[in-house]
Motif scaffolding. Structure first.
Motif, PDB file in Angstrom:
ATOM      1  N   LEU A  38      -9.199   5.830   5.838  1.00 19.16           N
ATOM      2  CA  LEU A  38      -9.900   5.138   5.583  1.00 19.16           C
ATOM      3  C   LEU A  38     -10.785   5.228   7.091  1.00 19.16           C
ATOM      4  N   GLY A  49     -14.022   7.513   4.807  1.00 24.68           N
ATOM      5  CA  GLY A  49     -14.742   6.473   3.760  1.00 24.68           C
ATOM      6  C   GLY A  49     -13.939   6.292   2.595  1.00 24.68           C
ATOM      7  N   ARG A  50     -13.148   6.425   2.577  1.00 22.80           N
ATOM      8  CA  ARG A  50     -11.881   5.371   1.452  1.00 22.80           C
ATOM      9  C   ARG A  50     -11.831   4.119   1.321  1.00 22.80           C
ATOM     10  N   ASP A  51     -12.064   3.166   0.712  1.00 26.26           N
ATOM     11  CA  ASP A  51     -11.251   1.901   1.020  1.00 26.26           C
ATOM     12  C   ASP A  51     -10.297   1.658   0.574  1.00 26.26           C
ATOM     13  N   LEU A  52      -9.617   0.645   0.918  1.00 27.06           N
ATOM     14  CA  LEU A  52      -8.652  -0.246   1.202  1.00 27.06           C
ATOM     15  C   LEU A  52      -7.602  -0.068  -0.290  1.00 27.06           C
ATOM     16  N   SER A  53      -8.712  -0.791  -1.729  1.00 23.34           N
ATOM     17  CA  SER A  53      -7.999  -1.115  -1.947  1.00 23.34           C
ATOM     18  C   SER A  53      -7.483   0.565  -3.456  1.00 23.34           C
ATOM     19  N   GLU A  54      -8.225   1.620  -2.725  1.00 25.02           N
ATOM     20  CA  GLU A  54      -7.594   2.879  -3.559  1.00 25.02           C
ATOM     21  C   GLU A  54      -6.062   2.761  -3.431  1.00 25.02           C
ATOM     22  N   TYR A  78       0.510  -1.300   0.270  1.00 25.42           N
ATOM     23  CA  TYR A  78      -0.282   0.341  -0.008  1.00 25.42           C
ATOM     24  C   TYR A  78       0.456   1.195   0.176  1.00 25.42           C
TER      25      TYR A  78
END
Length: 77
Positions: A55, A58-63, A31
């Motif tokens: 996170l 509200g962001r996604d870990l996959s980003e 990451y």
């Protein structure tokens, strides 16, 4: 460790640490922070604060995944 003394009776201890040994990432980078490329995480241990703050927004870990490099397979000729 080096002990330095001056004309006064105070002693100062100086510790020398080789450059880059303390903050060197351990393991393969999985990451990465897009705004600060030096912020990386191998996915092992606790999530770093920079990632946890994204996170929490509200962001996604996959980003933050770093794309895997293509590896050549050895072929017998």
């Amino acid at each position: 460790m080096v002990t330095v003394s001056s004309n006064e009776t105070k002693k100062i201890q100086v510790h020398f640490v080789p450059y880059g040994t303390e903050n060197k990432p351990k393991g393969e980078v999985i990451y990465r922070d897009p705004n600060h490329p030096a912020h990386t995480w191998s996915g092992k241990g606790r999530k770093p604060l920079w990632l946890q703050s994204y996170l929490d927004q509200g962001r996604d870990l996959s980003e933050f995944l770093v794309p895997k490099r293509r590896r050549r397979k050895k072929t017998d000729e």
